[in-house]
Design a protein around this motif. Structure first.
Motif, PDB file in Angstrom:
ATOM      1  N   GLN A  85      42.893  36.315  42.984  1.00 23.82           N
ATOM      2  CA  GLN A  85      42.633  35.735  41.992  1.00 23.82           C
ATOM      3  C   GLN A  85      42.664  34.255  42.578  1.00 23.82           C
TER       4      GLN A  85
ATOM      5  N   CYS B  23      34.424  44.630  42.166  1.00 23.82           N
ATOM      6  CA  CYS B  23      35.170  43.558  41.388  1.00 23.82           C
ATOM      7  C   CYS B  23      36.521  42.703  42.569  1.00 23.82           C
TER       8      CYS B  23
ATOM      9  N   SER C  47      40.166  40.690  43.511  1.00 27.10           N
ATOM     10  CA  SER C  47      41.160  41.137  43.119  1.00 27.10           C
ATOM     11  C   SER C  47      41.744  39.832  43.204  1.00 27.10           C
TER      12      SER C  47
ATOM     13  N   GLY D 195      38.311  39.214  35.351  1.00 22.68           N
ATOM     14  CA  GLY D 195      39.969  39.618  35.598  1.00 22.68           C
ATOM     15  C   GLY D 195      40.414  39.416  34.499  1.00 22.68           C
TER      16      GLY D 195
ATOM     17  N   CYS E  85      40.644  44.121  36.744  1.00 23.87           N
ATOM     18  CA  CYS E  85      39.432  43.556  37.282  1.00 23.87           C
ATOM     19  C   CYS E  85      38.213  44.423  36.900  1.00 23.87           C
TER      20      CYS E  85
ATOM     21  N   TYR F 256      38.332  33.339  41.831  1.00 19.24           N
ATOM     22  CA  TYR F 256      37.865  33.154  40.565  1.00 19.24           C
ATOM     23  C   TYR F 256      38.199  31.146  39.661  1.00 19.24           C
TER      24      TYR F 256
ATOM     25  N   GLY G  36      47.739  39.825  38.810  1.00 20.96           N
ATOM     26  CA  GLY G  36      46.417  40.781  38.591  1.00 20.96           C
ATOM     27  C   GLY G  36      47.198  42.079  37.783  1.00 20.96           C
TER      28      GLY G  36
ATOM     29  N   CYS H   1      42.435  36.188  31.186  1.00 20.38           N
ATOM     30  CA  CYS H   1      41.440  36.359  31.153  1.00 20.38           C
ATOM     31  C   CYS H   1      39.986  35.094  32.244  1.00 20.38           C
TER      32      CYS H   1
END
Length: 126
Positions: free
Chosen positions: A110, A106, A108, A35, A50, A113, A47, A96
């Motif tokens: 955050q 993917c 979205s 992302g 991604c 991650y 965001g 990133c």
């Protein structure tokens, strides 16, 4: 430990273009969704885009649709963010991030991650 390194930021005039890169030295990104996020001064991180581990699925924030394109070259362990028609409001630090997620989708959000780069500054100004 996966380490992400962003590059390609800089100063560009409105209407200009930049290409950001996200590399993972010594690691393969084949199994990771990637992302791109950004944070402007005084604002929360948001965001941007991604891409799934296969590259078959992408997602974009409404504010960048039609102007930004995300792509990946797994042979080079690099993900790119091509930014066109840049506006002053695109000025931010761009990050990133990666999450191990083998799927044609993917995330979205955050919060899911696990690995983040140090960020690269993008300034759009005349």
């Amino acid at each position: 430990q996966l380490r992400l390194v962003e590059s390609g930021g800089g100063l560009v005039q409105p209407g200009g273009s930049l290409r950001l890169s996200c590399a993972a030295p010594g690691f393969t990104l084949d199994y990771y969704a990637i992302g791109w996020f950004r944070q402007a001064p005084g604002k929360e991180r948001e965001g941007v885009s991604c891409i799934s581990s296969s590259g078959g699925s992408t997602n974009y924030a409404d504010s960048v649709k039609g102007r930004f394109t995300i792509s990946r070259d797994n042979a080079k362990n690099t993900v790119y963010l091509h930014m066109n028609s840049l506006k002053p409001e695109d000025t931010s630090v761009y990050y990133c991030a990666a999450v191990r997620y083998v799927s044609n989708w993917c995330p979205s959000d955050q919060r899911v991650y696990d690995y983040w780069g140090q960020g690269t500054q993008v300034t759009v100004s005349s």
